[in-house]
Scaffold this motif. Structure first.
Motif, PDB file in Angstrom:
ATOM      1  N   LYS A 257       0.814  -1.215   0.000  1.00 22.19           N
ATOM      2  CA  LYS A 257       0.000   0.000   0.000  1.00 22.19           C
ATOM      3  C   LYS A 257       0.845   1.262   0.000  1.00 22.19           C
ATOM      4  O   LYS A 257       0.316   2.359  -0.173  1.00 22.19           O
ATOM      5  CB  LYS A 257      -0.924  -0.001   1.223  1.00 22.19           C
ATOM      6  CG  LYS A 257      -1.983  -1.104   1.197  1.00 22.19           C
ATOM      7  CD  LYS A 257      -2.834  -1.049   2.447  1.00 22.19           C
ATOM      8  CE  LYS A 257      -3.913  -2.109   2.420  1.00 22.19           C
ATOM      9  NZ  LYS A 257      -4.923  -1.883   1.372  1.00 22.19           N
ATOM     10  N   THR A 258       2.125   1.143   0.213  1.00 16.61           N
ATOM     11  CA  THR A 258       2.995   2.316   0.265  1.00 16.61           C
ATOM     12  C   THR A 258       3.686   2.594  -1.062  1.00 16.61           C
ATOM     13  O   THR A 258       4.410   3.579  -1.167  1.00 16.61           O
ATOM     14  CB  THR A 258       4.063   2.131   1.357  1.00 16.61           C
ATOM     15  OG1 THR A 258       4.897   1.001   1.019  1.00 16.61           O
ATOM     16  CG2 THR A 258       3.412   1.875   2.703  1.00 16.61           C
ATOM     17  N   PHE A 259       3.495   1.739  -2.064  1.00 18.64           N
ATOM     18  CA  PHE A 259       4.144   1.915  -3.368  1.00 18.64           C
ATOM     19  C   PHE A 259       3.088   2.225  -4.416  1.00 18.64           C
ATOM     20  O   PHE A 259       1.919   1.867  -4.273  1.00 18.64           O
ATOM     21  CB  PHE A 259       4.926   0.657  -3.766  1.00 18.64           C
ATOM     22  CG  PHE A 259       6.247   0.525  -3.066  1.00 18.64           C
ATOM     23  CD1 PHE A 259       7.427   0.827  -3.716  1.00 18.64           C
ATOM     24  CD2 PHE A 259       6.311   0.102  -1.752  1.00 18.64           C
ATOM     25  CE1 PHE A 259       8.641   0.706  -3.066  1.00 18.64           C
ATOM     26  CE2 PHE A 259       7.514  -0.028  -1.089  1.00 18.64           C
ATOM     27  CZ  PHE A 259       8.689   0.289  -1.751  1.00 18.64           C
ATOM     28  N   ILE A 270      11.042  -4.658  -4.213  1.00 22.34           N
ATOM     29  CA  ILE A 270      11.977  -3.601  -3.804  1.00 22.34           C
ATOM     30  C   ILE A 270      11.862  -3.282  -2.320  1.00 22.34           C
ATOM     31  O   ILE A 270      12.836  -2.905  -1.664  1.00 22.34           O
ATOM     32  CB  ILE A 270      11.750  -2.331  -4.667  1.00 22.34           C
ATOM     33  CG1 ILE A 270      12.869  -1.324  -4.407  1.00 22.34           C
ATOM     34  CG2 ILE A 270      10.398  -1.724  -4.411  1.00 22.34           C
ATOM     35  CD1 ILE A 270      12.827  -0.129  -5.326  1.00 22.34           C
ATOM     36  N   HIS A 271      10.646  -3.457  -1.760  1.00 22.01           N
ATOM     37  CA  HIS A 271      10.488  -3.130  -0.338  1.00 22.01           C
ATOM     38  C   HIS A 271      11.301  -4.078   0.532  1.00 22.01           C
ATOM     39  O   HIS A 271      11.675  -3.728   1.652  1.00 22.01           O
ATOM     40  CB  HIS A 271       9.016  -3.174   0.057  1.00 22.01           C
ATOM     41  CG  HIS A 271       8.324  -4.455  -0.290  1.00 22.01           C
ATOM     42  ND1 HIS A 271       8.494  -5.605   0.429  1.00 22.01           N
ATOM     43  CD2 HIS A 271       7.451  -4.746  -1.271  1.00 22.01           C
ATOM     44  CE1 HIS A 271       7.760  -6.561  -0.091  1.00 22.01           C
ATOM     45  NE2 HIS A 271       7.116  -6.081  -1.138  1.00 22.01           N
ATOM     46  N   PRO A 356       3.876   7.980  -2.522  1.00 25.81           N
ATOM     47  CA  PRO A 356       4.444   6.625  -2.563  1.00 25.81           C
ATOM     48  C   PRO A 356       5.945   6.631  -2.295  1.00 25.81           C
ATOM     49  O   PRO A 356       6.663   7.554  -2.695  1.00 25.81           O
ATOM     50  CB  PRO A 356       4.115   6.148  -3.988  1.00 25.81           C
ATOM     51  CG  PRO A 356       2.907   6.938  -4.374  1.00 25.81           C
ATOM     52  CD  PRO A 356       3.077   8.289  -3.723  1.00 25.81           C
ATOM     53  N   VAL A 357       6.401   5.592  -1.611  1.00 20.73           N
ATOM     54  CA  VAL A 357       7.802   5.547  -1.199  1.00 20.73           C
ATOM     55  C   VAL A 357       8.724   5.528  -2.405  1.00 20.73           C
ATOM     56  O   VAL A 357       9.822   6.121  -2.367  1.00 20.73           O
ATOM     57  CB  VAL A 357       8.038   4.310  -0.297  1.00 20.73           C
ATOM     58  CG1 VAL A 357       9.511   4.164   0.043  1.00 20.73           C
ATOM     59  CG2 VAL A 357       7.207   4.417   0.969  1.00 20.73           C
TER      60      VAL A 357
END
Length: 733
Positions: A257-259, A270-271, A356-357
């Motif tokens: 949910k952060t990308f 990648i996370h 987004p990160v």
């Protein structure tokens, strides 16, 4: 009688100590002498089975037989579980005959196998070393000397392990061992061996499970566990998972949910590099959630709250305030440890800005910072510059229509989809956000109007203020037939079991009246008029079809004859006694030892103490939101230190007014883009004010939504009764 006692046979145990067969009345049962005169040769007591009885109790009736009729003993070997050999007493060489016969015909080897004794009335055989005499009607049983090692492979979790098992244990007992090791509930386990599903009440030896056998475990997932996860960047997420999901699955759902959607496609994992699992901690109440253990095995229930934080922040190791300045002149301040990575700062900024990160780029002294490196000590007065990298910006983020999807329990997902895309793309985006099986649900408006998957959003969506809802109507199930074919078929919510059997009979050619449906090792006992969904069958459930073998056949070998006995697959106590009494071909005097063996073999099917009830489902899988289920409160002290004023959020309750389709029969959307996109939270709760509730002072996020006047992007204008704008073409991806 004295002559008979002098010639009674002897059996030696493993230590060479002789064991005598004593032709005496059965211990544990006494009768009045007058009553015995009135009893026939095969009279039974009225005892019944009890699942609460221990293994050492006499829990089923043992027959009293006069004379030598009940003095025979039986020999049984696990290598040939369908054969029973009867040895009559009164022969001096009985010991050598049993051993020689077992070695020649039953595969008995003294170095690898051991002898056990099953006496009448007992359910668990004992080591023959502990036996001092052989009671009439006993069974000498041959088992492996050591326990077998079986390998369990769970492809859904990418896990394999070995267990030490007794081949006489039931499948249910093996599943219980798996539950203790991995936490997978028994009702969700489907054990497969040699491409057939194992039933809970059958023993492993019935399926010829041997040492080093490989058993495959398939998880019957239902995704009915609702969790709330508080993160160290100040945002709480709520989503549905399966009780068999692991802590790793929960973290991946949160980090997805952060990308951005495009970032997830290009950098699928990648996370894991930005913030590896070994730097994180997922806690539940006062304990830690194991990464490879199922949630149900750790006592996590529906509605529980988990806390995701870093190891350093949990231990409060040398925090420092870091000033962040954006290119547009906005200033932020975050609190992080010098031992954390710069990626932690990026996540903290995501919690403040919802950017987004993968869009965030940090600079220090005009040098790009590697997000994988430790922060170290940041001098006071030094400001870190945050830049937004637009390489991953897609059409949905720039020109997407903001849509709200209600998932029930007050949870609303906020998605942005380009207006020229189909309704199916909305469901795909929901699956990327962690909504399980969203493609299988129907998207409904507030008027319960279904939106077809192929419809274009701008042609069917007129109201952006009212959330859409999801409803399950048709869903796929997988049916495994005895010929090895797997059928994927769709069934409706209101389809009955009888109608489902008729459809599968036409597809597979098997007569379903002579078949049994197996789910998670248990037979589907509901009547044909019952609803299939209410019986526990849901999305992607695997159903195994087995031919209904009504009887189990056993070969009985005597000294001068061979016969067979048939016992119902799931017998009652009266079925066992009646079938043995009516069989005139069994060797004389073998009734008692056969009764002892048959009760031991079928005891789990008779008692049915291991039955796993199927989950009773509710038809409203995702009910309509009626209010807030969980308040947005910070449960950890360090979160209050990081965000003393609460997380900054955008307003989820403001949406531009769009005329209803009744007033304007034809509405064309013209999307007017701005120079830069705005970022909103991907999830929020139903607005408290809409339900007549006022946000409390202890709910900082709800207060920020209530008082915020930020207008979300994009601007949407209605142009009635006009053709589509030519500029809509370049909105396409």
């Amino acid at each position: 009688m004295d002559q008979y006692k002098d010639s009674r046979p002897q059996i030696q145990n493993d230590s060479g100590v002789p064991i005598q067969i004593q032709p005496q009345e059965l211990s544990g049962f006494t009768r009045d002498p007058e009553e015995e005169d009135n009893q026939s040769d095969f009279s039974s007591s009225s005892s019944s089975l009890s699942s609460d009885s221990s293994d050492n109790e006499l829990i089923y009736p043992v027959l009293n037989s006069k004379g030598p009729k009940a003095q025979t003993i039986a020999v049984w070997c696990f290598l040939k579980p369908r054969s029973i050999v009867i040895f009559p007493p009164g022969e001096s060489d009985l010991t050598s005959r049993i051993v020689k016969y077992s070695e020649n015909y039953l595969g008995y080897e003294r170095n690898q196998h051991k002898l056990k004794m099953l006496t009448p009335g007992q359910l668990s055989p004992l080591d023959i070393k502990s036996a001092h005499s052989v009671r009439p009607g006993s069974v000498v049983m041959i088992f492996p000397r050591t326990k077998n090692q079986v390998n369990i492979e769970i492809s859904q979790l990418n896990v394999s392990f070995s267990l030490s098992v007794d081949i006489s244990m039931t499948v249910h007992s093996l599943k219980n061992c798996v539950r203790k090791k991995q936490g997978i509930p028994i009702g969700r386990q489907e054990l497969l061996f040699m491409e057939q599903a194992l039933e809970n009440n059958c023993r492993l030896l019935e399926y010829k499970v041997k040492n080093r056998s490989i058993l495959h475990l398939m998880i019957q997932a239902h995704f009915d566990l609702l969790l709330k996860v508080d993160t160290f960047w100040g945002i709480s997420y709520r989503f549905y998972v399966d009780p068999c999901s692991t802590g790793t699955d929960v973290v991946h759902n949160v980090l997805h949910k952060t990308f951005s959607p495009k970032g997830l496609k290009e950098y699928n994992s990648i996370h894991e590099f930005l913030i590896p699992l070994h730097t994180l901690m997922l806690s539940h109440r006062s304990g830690l959630v194991q990464w490879d253990h199922c949630l149900a095995g750790m006592g996590i229930k529906c509605g529980d709250t988990l806390l995701l934080t870093t190891v350093v922040q949990q231990n409060n190791r040398k925090f420092q305030n870091i000033s962040i300045t954006t290119e547009s002149g906005e200033n932020y301040e975050v609190k992080a440890s010098r031992y954390d990575r710069w990626s932690v700062v990026a996540f903290l900024l995501h919690g403040l800005t919802h950017i987004p990160v993968d869009f965030i780029k940090l600079y220090k002294d005009n040098q790009s910072l590697d997000l994988l490196r430790p922060i170290g000590e940041v001098a006071k007065g030094n400001s870190i510059v945050m830049n937004i990298v637009m390489t991953h910006v897609d059409g949905d983020l720039m020109f997407g229509v903001p849509l709200r999807i209600s998932l029930g329990n007050g949870i609303i997902e906020n998605v942005k989809i380009a207006a020229n895309k189909s309704v199916r793309s909305i469901k795909k985006r929901l699956e990327h956000l962690g909504v399980p099986n969203a493609l299988q649900y129907q998207l409904l408006t507030d008027e319960n109007k279904k939106l077809p998957n192929s419809s274009i959003i701008q042609n069917v969506v007129y109201d952006l203020k009212t959330p859409f809802s999801l409803k399950l109507e048709d869903f796929p199930v997988f049916v495994h037939t005895p010929d090895g074919v797997i059928y994927k078929t769709y069934t409706s919510m209101m389809q009955s079991i009888g109608h489902f059997k008729q459809k599968m009979q036409m597809k597979s050619g098997f007569n379903m009246d002579r078949c049994r449906l197996i789910i998670a090792g248990e037979e589907l006992h509901e009547h044909d008029s019952a609803i299939l969904y209410d019986a526990g069958v849901s999305l992607r459930t695997s159903i195994f079809v087995k031919l209904d073998s009504q009887y189990e056949l056993f070969n009985v070998l005597g000294s001068s004859s061979a016969s067979s006995i048939s016992i119902p697959f799931k017998p009652t106590t009266s079925d066992i006694e009646r079938n043995l009494k009516n069989n005139k071909n069994i060797p004389e005097g073998s009734y008692n030892c056969l009764l002892t063996f048959v009760y031991w073999f079928f005891v789990h099917r008779i008692v049915d103490k291991n039955k796993v009830s199927h989950r009773k489902q509710t038809k409203k899988r995702l009910p309509k939101a009626k209010g807030k289920l969980f308040p947005f409160t910070f449960t950890a002290g360090n979160l209050q230190d990081i965000y003393p004023n609460g997380a900054q959020t955008l307003s989820p309750i403001y949406f531009p007014d769009i005329s209803s389709p009744k007033a304007l029969p034809r509405v064309h959307h013209h999307i007017r883009s701005k120079k830069s996109p705005s970022f909103e939270p991907t999830q929020f709760l139903a607005a408290a004010t809409a339900q007549g509730l006022q946000p409390s002072s202890s709910d900082p996020v709800a207060l920020s939504w209530h008082h915020s006047q930020v207008v979300p992007f994009p601007d949407i204008h209605h142009l009635p009764n006009k053709p589509k704008a030519t500029s809509i073409a370049w909105v396409q991806d």
